[in-house]
Design a protein around this motif. Structure first.
Motif, mmCIF file in Angstrom:
data_model
loop_
_atom_site.group_PDB
_atom_site.id
_atom_site.type_symbol
_atom_site.label_atom_id
_atom_site.label_comp_id
_atom_site.label_asym_id
_atom_site.label_seq_id
_atom_site.Cartn_x
_atom_site.Cartn_y
_atom_site.Cartn_z
ATOM 1 N N ILE A 58 51.653 34.993 22.254
ATOM 2 C CA ILE A 58 50.983 33.972 21.254
ATOM 3 C C ILE A 58 50.362 32.654 22.285
ATOM 4 O O ILE A 58 49.501 31.823 21.172
ATOM 5 C CB ILE A 58 52.541 33.210 20.197
ATOM 6 N N LYS A 59 50.701 32.133 23.541
ATOM 7 C CA LYS A 59 49.835 31.122 23.887
ATOM 8 C C LYS A 59 50.144 31.454 24.873
ATOM 9 O O LYS A 59 50.969 31.615 25.935
ATOM 10 C CB LYS A 59 51.264 30.120 22.999
ATOM 11 N N CYS A 60 49.227 30.642 26.012
ATOM 12 C CA CYS A 60 49.021 30.767 27.226
ATOM 13 C C CYS A 60 48.446 29.123 27.580
ATOM 14 O O CYS A 60 47.567 28.357 27.225
ATOM 15 C CB CYS A 60 47.538 31.410 28.013
ATOM 16 N N VAL A 61 49.594 28.940 28.652
ATOM 17 C CA VAL A 61 49.247 27.091 28.833
ATOM 18 C C VAL A 61 48.856 27.511 30.603
ATOM 19 O O VAL A 61 49.404 28.178 30.844
ATOM 20 C CB VAL A 61 50.484 26.057 29.007
ATOM 21 N N VAL A 62 48.176 26.716 30.814
ATOM 22 C CA VAL A 62 47.161 26.870 32.013
ATOM 23 C C VAL A 62 47.338 25.149 32.674
ATOM 24 O O VAL A 62 46.882 24.617 31.843
ATOM 25 C CB VAL A 62 45.394 27.277 31.803
ATOM 26 N N ASP A 63 48.002 25.158 33.752
ATOM 27 C CA ASP A 63 48.213 24.209 34.826
ATOM 28 C C ASP A 63 47.561 23.745 35.338
ATOM 29 O O ASP A 63 47.592 24.370 37.298
ATOM 30 C CB ASP A 63 49.481 23.972 34.770
ATOM 31 N N PRO A 64 45.748 23.757 35.789
ATOM 32 C CA PRO A 64 45.013 23.502 37.044
ATOM 33 C C PRO A 64 45.936 22.993 37.986
ATOM 34 O O PRO A 64 45.586 23.385 39.279
ATOM 35 C CB PRO A 64 44.170 22.765 36.625
ATOM 36 N N THR A 65 46.780 21.538 37.702
ATOM 37 C CA THR A 65 47.002 21.288 39.513
ATOM 38 C C THR A 65 48.338 21.738 40.211
ATOM 39 O O THR A 65 48.279 21.796 40.821
ATOM 40 C CB THR A 65 47.244 19.665 38.928
ATOM 41 N N LYS A 66 48.269 22.272 39.288
ATOM 42 C CA LYS A 66 49.509 23.529 40.141
ATOM 43 C C LYS A 66 48.851 24.849 39.678
ATOM 44 O O LYS A 66 50.372 25.628 40.495
ATOM 45 C CB LYS A 66 51.222 23.803 39.463
ATOM 46 N N LYS A 67 48.045 25.114 39.924
ATOM 47 C CA LYS A 67 47.380 26.885 39.541
ATOM 48 C C LYS A 67 48.216 27.890 39.381
ATOM 49 O O LYS A 67 48.544 28.494 39.481
ATOM 50 C CB LYS A 67 47.230 26.796 41.341
ATOM 51 N N THR A 68 48.915 26.844 37.397
ATOM 52 C CA THR A 68 49.931 28.493 37.015
ATOM 53 C C THR A 68 49.817 28.449 36.093
ATOM 54 O O THR A 68 49.013 27.710 35.070
ATOM 55 C CB THR A 68 51.598 27.477 37.082
ATOM 56 N N PHE A 69 49.735 29.256 35.541
ATOM 57 C CA PHE A 69 49.816 30.207 33.942
ATOM 58 C C PHE A 69 51.244 30.679 33.612
ATOM 59 O O PHE A 69 52.197 30.734 33.213
ATOM 60 C CB PHE A 69 49.183 31.445 33.901
ATOM 61 N N TYR A 70 51.194 30.017 32.194
ATOM 62 C CA TYR A 70 52.979 30.272 31.797
ATOM 63 C C TYR A 70 52.875 30.916 30.466
ATOM 64 O O TYR A 70 51.298 30.538 29.224
ATOM 65 C CB TYR A 70 53.393 29.017 30.827
ATOM 66 N N LEU A 71 52.901 32.230 29.989
ATOM 67 C CA LEU A 71 52.360 33.059 28.967
ATOM 68 C C LEU A 71 53.883 33.057 27.982
ATOM 69 O O LEU A 71 54.644 33.707 27.920
ATOM 70 C CB LEU A 71 51.605 34.482 29.328
ATOM 71 N N HIS A 72 53.349 32.753 26.738
ATOM 72 C CA HIS A 72 54.139 32.734 26.123
ATOM 73 C C HIS A 72 54.181 33.758 25.066
ATOM 74 O O HIS A 72 52.986 33.986 24.534
ATOM 75 C CB HIS A 72 54.155 31.352 24.734
ATOM 76 N N SER A 73 55.219 34.650 24.570
ATOM 77 C CA SER A 73 55.697 35.625 23.736
ATOM 78 C C SER A 73 56.275 35.090 22.804
ATOM 79 O O SER A 73 56.650 34.181 22.638
ATOM 80 C CB SER A 73 56.091 36.673 24.283
ATOM 81 N N ASN A 74 55.806 36.154 22.131
ATOM 82 C CA ASN A 74 55.661 36.576 20.197
ATOM 83 C C ASN A 74 57.873 36.595 20.115
ATOM 84 O O ASN A 74 58.323 36.496 19.185
ATOM 85 C CB ASN A 74 55.494 37.398 19.508
ATOM 86 N N GLU A 75 58.394 36.937 21.466
ATOM 87 C CA GLU A 75 60.087 36.883 21.702
ATOM 88 C C GLU A 75 60.394 36.087 21.812
ATOM 89 O O GLU A 75 61.654 35.858 22.308
ATOM 90 C CB GLU A 75 59.732 38.379 22.255
ATOM 91 N N GLY A 76 60.092 34.642 22.284
ATOM 92 C CA GLY A 76 60.416 33.626 22.765
ATOM 93 C C GLY A 76 60.388 33.722 24.724
ATOM 94 O O GLY A 76 61.020 32.687 25.304
ATOM 95 N N GLU A 77 60.356 34.597 24.971
ATOM 96 C CA GLU A 77 60.070 34.300 26.908
ATOM 97 C C GLU A 77 58.515 33.862 27.253
ATOM 98 O O GLU A 77 57.674 33.541 26.506
ATOM 99 C CB GLU A 77 59.550 36.225 27.182
ATOM 100 N N VAL A 78 58.761 33.277 28.299
ATOM 101 C CA VAL A 78 57.670 32.647 29.137
ATOM 102 C C VAL A 78 57.561 33.686 30.480
ATOM 103 O O VAL A 78 58.188 33.219 31.201
ATOM 104 C CB VAL A 78 57.761 31.157 29.498
ATOM 105 N N ARG A 79 56.471 34.145 30.482
ATOM 106 C CA ARG A 79 56.253 34.690 31.969
ATOM 107 C C ARG A 79 55.455 33.757 32.891
ATOM 108 O O ARG A 79 54.725 32.882 32.275
ATOM 109 C CB ARG A 79 55.547 35.844 31.803
ATOM 110 N N GLU A 80 55.965 32.719 34.004
ATOM 111 C CA GLU A 80 54.955 32.614 34.697
ATOM 112 C C GLU A 80 54.045 33.137 35.572
ATOM 113 O O GLU A 80 55.057 34.152 36.631
ATOM 114 C CB GLU A 80 56.222 31.004 36.571
#
Length: 66
Positions: A14-36
């Motif tokens: 449902i959402k992908c948050v990109v943090d370039p300073t940390k070189k990290t992606f946060y993948l948010h699912s419709n079930e409330g899970e966040v994968r880093e």
């Protein structure tokens, strides 16, 4: 179970948050899970970013830490 019911039960992005300073992606699912996804270096980050930009709808892509 019909094909439609099975499809509706699947987890999806449902959402992908990109943090370039940390070189990290946060993948948010419709079930409330966040994968880093943490990249080890700039080249790896840029490769993942390329895939994300090609596959993730623009309205689900958020940049932070900029």
């Amino acid at each position: 179970m019909s094909h439609i019911s099975a499809w509706m039960d699947e987890e999806y992005l449902i959402k992908c948050v990109v943090d370039p300073t940390k070189k990290t992606f946060y993948l948010h699912s419709n079930e409330g899970e966040v994968r880093e996804v943490v990249c080890d270096n700039t080249e790896q980050f840029m490769n993942v970013l390329h895939v994300v930009r090609d596959t993730c709808p623009e309205d689900r892509l958020i940049y932070t830490g900029v």
